[in-house]
Design an enzyme around this catalytic site. Structure first.
Site, PDB file in Angstrom:
ATOM      1  N   ASP A 128      -6.827  -1.410  -4.781  1.00 16.79           N
ATOM      2  CA  ASP A 128      -7.923  -1.114  -3.849  1.00 16.79           C
ATOM      3  C   ASP A 128      -8.843  -0.048  -4.425  1.00 16.79           C
ATOM      4  O   ASP A 128     -10.068  -0.122  -4.272  1.00 16.79           O
ATOM      5  CB  ASP A 128      -7.368  -0.625  -2.514  1.00 16.79           C
ATOM      6  CG  ASP A 128      -6.489  -1.655  -1.820  1.00 16.79           C
ATOM      7  OD1 ASP A 128      -6.690  -2.862  -2.045  1.00 16.79           O
ATOM      8  OD2 ASP A 128      -5.601  -1.234  -1.057  1.00 16.79           O
ATOM      9  N   ASP A 154       0.853  -1.188   0.000  1.00 21.78           N
ATOM     10  CA  ASP A 154       0.000   0.000   0.000  1.00 21.78           C
ATOM     11  C   ASP A 154       0.888   1.236   0.000  1.00 21.78           C
ATOM     12  O   ASP A 154       1.989   1.216   0.570  1.00 21.78           O
ATOM     13  CB  ASP A 154      -0.912   0.005   1.226  1.00 21.78           C
ATOM     14  CG  ASP A 154      -1.987  -1.062   1.162  1.00 21.78           C
ATOM     15  OD1 ASP A 154      -2.442  -1.387   0.048  1.00 21.78           O
ATOM     16  OD2 ASP A 154      -2.384  -1.565   2.225  1.00 21.78           O
TER      17      ASP A 154
END
Length: 167
Positions: A145, A127
């Site tokens: 995402d 991330d």
């Protein structure tokens, strides 16, 4: 003979949706590779007063759900991603003419496969997008995402429009 012609026709109509999923997957993996090459875990670069580029590892699911579960979650989430991939491809093949529905599913597909690749390669999802305001940090996330979220919103919108049309 007619069945195979229909089958190849449906397959041909789903290729644009698979191509969109591939674009998402490639963009996701390129950005994650850039982050892995340029940042160490925990590094951050402020971009604006509300956004950083960071390097974070998520061994769990959305919002780090089950991140500290001991390792089994890597394989569970990988299996869920693989099952979702099979289901989505089946749906794309069955409904290639439903543009918003297929856009939504192919966005989810590209994102899901991107995160599965991370889990298989690294044991975690990379991330790097970190938004915050007034001392609150939204959990870091990535392009996969984002695609999954856009796809989910489009699925809801598609269903609302379908319900409105049927009335």
């Amino acid at each position: 003979m007619a069945a195979s012609g229909t089958s190849s026709s449906a397959l041909g109509r789903m290729w644009p949706w698979l191509a969109w999923a591939l674009v998402i997957l490639v963009a996701d993996q390129i950005t994650k590779s850039l982050i892995l090459d340029a940042y160490r875990l925990g590094d951050a670069t402020p971009i604006t007063s509300f956004f950083n580029i960071v390097r974070a590892h998520n061994t769990g699911a959305a919002f780090s759900f089950l991140a500290d579960a001991g390792g089994w979650q890597r394989w569970a989430f990988t299996g869920i991603g693989v099952a979702a991939t099979v289901f989505i491809v089946w749906q794309l093949r069955a409904h290639p003419q439903q543009k918003l529905f297929c856009f939504a599913l192919s966005s989810i597909l590209g994102g899901a496969v991107g995160n599965v690749v991370d889990r298989l390669m690294h044991g975690y999802v990379v991330d790097f997008l970190d938004f915050y305001a007034r001392g609150y940090h939204f959990p870091a996330f990535n392009l996969a995402d984002s695609a999954i979220t856009v796809g989910a919103v489009c699925l809801v919108l598609d269903e609302l429009l379908r319900m409105k049309k049927s009335k």
